[in-house]
Design an enzyme around this catalytic site. Structure first.
Site, PDB file in Angstrom:
ATOM      1  CG  HIS A  53      -6.144   0.586   4.863  1.00  0.00           C
ATOM      2  ND1 HIS A  53      -4.909   0.020   5.015  1.00  0.00           N
ATOM      3  CD2 HIS A  53      -6.776   0.379   6.046  1.00  0.00           C
ATOM      4  CE1 HIS A  53      -4.806  -0.508   6.221  1.00  0.00           C
ATOM      5  NE2 HIS A  53      -5.932  -0.297   6.860  1.00  0.00           N
TER       6      HIS A  53
ATOM      7  CD  GLU B 171      -2.918  -1.072   2.395  1.00  0.00           C
ATOM      8  OE1 GLU B 171      -2.806  -0.142   3.235  1.00  0.00           O
ATOM      9  OE2 GLU B 171      -3.781  -1.964   2.491  1.00  0.00           O
TER      10      GLU B 171
END
Length: 531
Positions: free
Chosen positions: A281, A263
């Site tokens: 997220h 990420e």
């Protein structure tokens, strides 16, 4: 002097005000989270650091923070904090695991609905002016089997919500007892059983060595054909390449992921696949959750800095505000007992055995253990505290064992520490009297009743006449006032000890004079921190 806290990430003004209302000096400088050099310049004057995800608490930063006592992360993940380095420096690392539980659980449920009914693709198609009603055939959740991997705080809420949707819930969690599973209304199963039976699988575990890739290629191939998989926990729990291949083959009917192995996720094998729902997220991203975790971290940090209460610490046992009050004298006793052992022991310690008796055995033993070990280690490293002590003891190869027992003797409770080295075994026991003051009650198996002072002298000798006179005369001759004098012996003419609580540190020449009398086998000055 009031504690001082730096807020280096974006927390709400309400959270910042909590520090002020509690009497803590606070500087709100969210721009520092992305300026590591400037942060390192100023961190040295702060007792606490409140952060989100932008601030990186590295070993280098901690080296510039001699006064730092606590780092509070508004949120669950602490990947941006070097916990090992923090522990070695004696800095508590807290997070807020409960502030966004409902939000994250709701997101998992929302993702399950989305993948069950292909909502994102159907929405995109309709926005494009198409009317592909027959293309988006979904499935009901009612009566389907949901496999929950990890039935802790968030997973437990998901279980509850899923039961409300009339789903059959099975759960895999090594820490879930049969009794707790019954209370939750779920069936506890092993992982391989869950993989074979579940129509939907949702993950709610942290990323650890044991959970990394828990849905590996082999595990995914064991799943029921047509399974749908949801992950709103942590990236790295699923083999993304294998999942992509099984979606393409039709074995897995769909997936919904809020977290990814890398990420920010700008490129991923799952992107662009049919019936794969992806969000960036967002599990904790609601207005309520962001406010809740900010308020919670401010309260937790304030409690610790003002009262010593420890909540949601990742590198120290939690101690509630009530425990901090009632256990305070016992924590101090454990520290004093350890300090005695540490100052008396010159050779490396191999084992530390701690016995808790009576009411002491009913307390927070993890916290008492930390205090005892910290007391032992302070003799060689004054900077050790309850946070760093377990880490340093482990690094030194010390084995720590704990025993607790019902009341056995005249005291309501007591703590006894026994240490072993290559050369000897040494022991000391103590209790807390009704006045709240710790006392030593046994040394080397010899019963005593000794008040603990900042400056003390410990002697060992044979039980012969003249010991009291020699000690009193020598102290008096040098103008040293004795506040308390305690004697003990095993038997007449046998081994005996004395503990003197004196008003001031005893000079080396006075100790040498006592040793030179030939009456004492050992004369040892001791120092204890009473505050």
């Amino acid at each position: 002097m009031a504690p001082k806290v730096l807020v280096s990430d974006k927390l709400s003004e309400t959270a910042v005000q909590i520090f002020r209302d509690r009497g803590i000096e606070v500087d709100f400088r969210p721009e520092l989270g992305k300026d590591k050099d400037k942060l390192a310049e100023v961190i040295g004057s702060y007792d606490g650091l409140a952060i989100r995800s932008a601030t990186k608490v590295t070993e280098k930063l901690l080296e510039n923070a001699p006064n730092l006592k606590v780092v509070g992360r508004a949120g669950i993940g602490v990947d941006n904090v070097d916990r090992v380095a923090a522990s070695k420096k004696g800095v508590i690392v807290m997070n807020t695991p409960f502030g966004n539980m409902i939000t994250t659980a709701e997101h998992a449920i929302a993702m399950m609905f989305a993948v069950a009914r292909q909502i994102p693709e159907a929405s995109a198609s309709t926005h494009a002016g198409k009317w592909e009603k027959s293309k988006f055939m979904g499935v009901e959740l009612t009566s389907k089997t949901l496999g929950v991997i990890g039935a802790g705080n968030i997973g437990g809420i998901v279980c509850d919500r899923a039961r409300g949707l009339k789903m059959k819930v099975i759960a895999y969690d090594p820490f879930l007892s049969e009794e707790k599973a019954d209370q939750m209304g779920v069936e506890k199963v092993e992982l391989d059983t869950l993989l074979k039976r579940a129509d939907f699988i949702t993950l709610h575990v942290p990323l650890t060595d044991s959970t990394r890739n828990i849905l590996s290629r082999d595990a995914l191939e064991q799943t029921k054909k047509g399974v749908r998989i949801i992950n709103c926990a942590r990236g790295g729990l699923i083999d993304e390449e294998a999942l992509a291949e099984l979606i393409k083959s039709g074995h897995v009917a769909g997936a919904a992921l809020d977290v990814f192995a890398v990420e920010p996720a700008t490129d991923n094998p799952l992107f662009g696949l049919p019936n794969v729902v992806c969000t960036p997220h967002l599990g904790a991203s609601t207005t309520e959750a962001q406010e809740n975790v900010a308020l919670q971290v401010a309260e937790q940090m304030s409690d610790y800095l003002l009262t010593g209460a420890v909540q949601n610490a990742l590198n120290m046992p939690s101690v509630t505000a009530e425990e901090a009050k009632t256990m305070g004298p016992w924590i101090k006793l454990a520290d004093h007992l350890g300090a005695f052992i540490g100052q008396m022991t010159d050779e490396p310690i191999q084992e530390i055995n701690i016995l808790y008796d009576g009411i002491a055995a009913e307390m927070n033993l993890d916290a008492l253990n930390c205090a005892a070990v910290a007391g032992i280690l302070k003799a060689s490293n004054p900077d050790v505290n309850m946070v760093s002590a377990p880490v340093i003891a482990k690094d030194r190869g010390m084995k720590i064992a704990t025993t607790n027992q019902a009341q056995a003797g005249v005291f309501e409770g007591y703590i006894k520490i026994i240490v072993r080295t290559d050369a000897r075994e040494r022991s000391i026991a103590g209790t807390v009297f009704s006045d709240g003051k710790p006392r030593f009650i046994q040394i080397k198996g010899i019963n005593i009743d000794a008040e603990i002072g900042e400056h003390m002298i410990y002697t060992t000798n044979e039980d012969v006449p003249g010991i009291i006179g020699t000690l009193g005369h020598t102290m008096g001759k040098h103008g040293i006032n004795i506040a308390n004098f305690t004697l003990g012996r095993k038997e007449s003419k046998g081994e005996a000890i004395a503990l003197l609580y004196v008003d001031d540190a005893v000079p080396a020449n006075v100790l040498e004079e006592l040793s030179g009398t030939g009456l004492f086998q050992q004369v040892k000055p001791l120092q204890f921190t009473l505050g």
